[in-house]
Design a protein around this motif. Sequence first.
Motif, PDB file in Angstrom:
ATOM      1  N   SER A   1       0.844  -1.188   0.000  1.00 55.62           N
ATOM      2  CA  SER A   1       0.000   0.000   0.000  1.00 55.62           C
ATOM      3  C   SER A   1       0.884   1.245   0.000  1.00 55.62           C
TER       4      SER A   1
ATOM      5  N   GLU B   1      -1.898  -3.045  -6.032  1.00 52.83           N
ATOM      6  CA  GLU B   1      -2.808  -2.689  -7.118  1.00 52.83           C
ATOM      7  C   GLU B   1      -2.773  -3.751  -8.218  1.00 52.83           C
ATOM      8  N   ARG B   2      -1.585  -4.337  -8.450  1.00 49.57           N
ATOM      9  CA  ARG B   2      -1.435  -5.428  -9.419  1.00 49.57           C
ATOM     10  C   ARG B   2      -1.082  -6.696  -8.638  1.00 49.57           C
TER      11      ARG B   2
ATOM     12  N   GLN C   1       5.088  -2.641  -9.686  1.00 55.05           N
ATOM     13  CA  GLN C   1       4.043  -2.452  -8.673  1.00 55.05           C
ATOM     14  C   GLN C   1       3.941  -0.972  -8.308  1.00 55.05           C
TER      15      GLN C   1
ATOM     16  N   TRP D   1       0.210   1.606  -4.416  1.00 55.04           N
ATOM     17  CA  TRP D   1      -0.953   2.292  -3.864  1.00 55.04           C
ATOM     18  C   TRP D   1      -2.140   1.336  -4.012  1.00 55.04           C
ATOM     19  N   GLY D   2      -3.166   1.585  -3.268  1.00 55.04           N
ATOM     20  CA  GLY D   2      -4.323   0.700  -3.325  1.00 55.04           C
ATOM     21  C   GLY D   2      -4.006  -0.669  -2.752  1.00 55.04           C
ATOM     22  N   GLY D   3      -4.735  -1.669  -3.212  1.00 56.29           N
ATOM     23  CA  GLY D   3      -4.524  -3.020  -2.722  1.00 56.29           C
ATOM     24  C   GLY D   3      -5.149  -3.240  -1.356  1.00 56.29           C
TER      25      GLY D   3
END
Length: 383
Positions: free
Chosen positions: A232, A276-277, A299, A302-304
């Motif tokens: 993240s 995120e991926r 990668q 962020w996100g995830g």
Amino acid sequence: MTRRGLWAIAALLSSGLCALSLGGALYYYALMLLALVILYSLISCFWACKTASCTQSLSAFTVYRGENAQLYLRARHQCPLPIAPMQGEYVHGGQAGEIEFPAAPFRPHDRRLPLKSRHVGQYDVQMTRLIISDLFGLFAFKKQIASMEKPLLVLPRPFDIEKPRITLGDEGSAALSRTQEDYNAPEDVRVYRPGDAMKRIHWKLSSRKRELWVRRFEMPAPPDTLILLDCSAPQGGDHLPEGKDHLRDALCETAVAIASLQMEDGSPVRLPIYGERANEFSSDLAQNLTLLQEMLACQPFWGGEDFSRVLQLELRRMRRTGATVIITTRLNAAIVDAVSSIRRMGPSARLYLVTYTPEDPDFQPFVKRLQHHLVEVCYVTPA
């Protein structure tokens, strides 16, 4: 058309109006001169733009952080009329720049642009367009350039780090001894060889074959090293220029350092990526380290999934895990509880806290709780 070109058109119209109104020869001369200048500028600029070409290539599509890549550019045009030097616009890591090419026609002009790879990641590096202007700066035509085949990958560089401790009792030799003593699950049989242990002889098969046969047992795989990386957005570094980027570099390079150290002697490594991926790396071959570096470079961080949830999800993998390495920039009660649960499942646990402020008093209660549960806590300060 440029602003200067608009002024030239306005001057042309004014001269024409004065020539028709007053009939003075001077105004007609000015009208003709301005018309010729504008016509020459338009023809030379249009001709050069139609015949212009530009090629670009990278010296390498993957480099390590801190190394330089080279962007090779070649531009040419086939207009015999003099024009202004051509301007190329390029982008690197989200930042734009310009580079100049000579205006001499019919021959290629080469330029080499050094690209500093400051941070781990995936970057679009290319010249986007070529700007062609006339000598007087009245017109400027923009020619789009074909994009590059692949982006530039800046890979994390491993550094020296202490080898994680595998929990006692999970060594490969001990597992092999236990497997060899399990006479109910042989992998195969083979003909007896001098030196084979008598207890491994398959007596029923030997009596039927009228020669000695022994059991063969499968060699058990050594316990895994599970690397849990917080994918993240990094926490901290807001007060420093490029602080977030340096934190990301430290996260990736710590993970690569651990994986490299373990795979050197054939120990299997697993690194699930909940970013995120989403992806997962699993290997025990040192030559596959580049694949892990490319996965981390791609990668976005962020996100995830929330990292405390990631730790809870990975509790189911502890049966085959000999050592767990947790790498994060944040430390809170949920993460401490999840790491403590991992340690209670059996494998050794080491937590790397990537931070600019290891002496932060807010971290100390959480660090003491982890140490109370026999979790090693190490600090990594970004460069």
